[in-house]
Design a protein around this motif. Sequence first.
Motif: not given
Length: 453
Positions: A306-308, A331-332, A352-354, A360, A363
Amino acid sequence: MERLETGIRAGRLSSAEYEANFSDLHPRLDNHEALVAADRCYFCYDAPCMTACPTSIDIPLFIRQISTGNPLGSAKTIFDQNILGGMCARVCPTEELCEQACVRNTAEERPVEIGRLQRYATDAAMAAGKQFYRRAEPTGKKIAVVGAGPAGLAAAHRLAVKGNEVVIYDARPKSGGLNEYGIATYKTVDDFAQKEVDYVLSIGGIEVKHGEQLGRDFSLADLQSRYDAVFLGLGLAGVNALRVDNENLPGVVDAVDFIAALRQAGNKGDIAIGRRVVVLGGGMTAIDAAVQAKLLGAEEVTICYRRGKEHMNASEFEQDLATSKGVIIRHWLAPKSIISQDGKVAAIEVEYTALVDGRLTSTGETGVIAADQIFKAIGQTFEASGLGALRMESGRIAVDAEGRTSIEGVWAGGDCVFGGEDLTVSAVAHGRDAAESIHRALTAAAAPAVAVA
């Protein structure tokens, strides 16, 4: 083109392919290779590699001993600080600990191979059956250790060396804890975890009772009434839930259970694996599950995190290892729902996440990844009962610098304590240091009072 079948099945590869895929990741150095590797060490004074080692092994000394043709002396230097040095040499993230701190990185961007040299020395001692320690005179004290993992074994060994009697209780049928049930098979071949357990127990004075679980078969209060001290070396038994639709479908598996089943399998071909596998998580467990899924014959293996990349708990070496085996790391992406077909896993919907202002956030975009098997590797939790009024902090046992808990006569260490890490070497340090504290406390209590004039 012939359409390949979907679904989860065993025996995707030949016996020869399984054997090749699960061979030793880093084979032991031979004598010449060890001498060449040792010759690269600068034998630094106040060596930064020692500071980076959680067990503070005198790394320059043990490497110098190898370079002078004394691997057994080198092994003793290692075991003095870390009795599970053989396993740690295999599974420690040395690229983030001692080897990252190596001064050779500055000049050559390549550290001394500390982990492989440590394995060379410890393997030599174990192969020779060399026992470096002799038990001290009996103290008359008896200590209970709950958990036969790295923390419990390290504590038990140090206590036994000092002349105490130790009884280890463990819920599983085998000792070793994380080393036996939680490490990728290709990192520790030839049943090494059990060989190391046997080596540790060979000191004597340690009894192990398997199939005995805290909270089910006994309580902490029971142990307190029967022993002079108690050490809790409990692991993390719980697994975080995804909290998405269809999480309980057939084909959705806890990654830790998959890894444990593979470790215990006599025949790798008996372990069923999907054609398309998705692993959720960004730590070592996720990497181990993904790589082994690929080695079992899965055609497509995707890690979703869920992250980079820079946020993954798995080291860069482990990430590179996964991609070298054909694992795709994306990622993400966070799980949104599991899609079923005919009552089985067919795909996973992801969002998708950011990071927005450090938080967190979704999107709003979504996607679908085809899958017939999904492994959950999103973290483990501490679950235990029978602990009475033991003080907890953030869901784990609160301890001081010596491993003492809020209850007198009870110590704890390893993953179960607040601040514990999912590392064998850290657990060993906890167990060793708590054993020293226990022995000091029991010795002080037994010492006769000195009259003051």
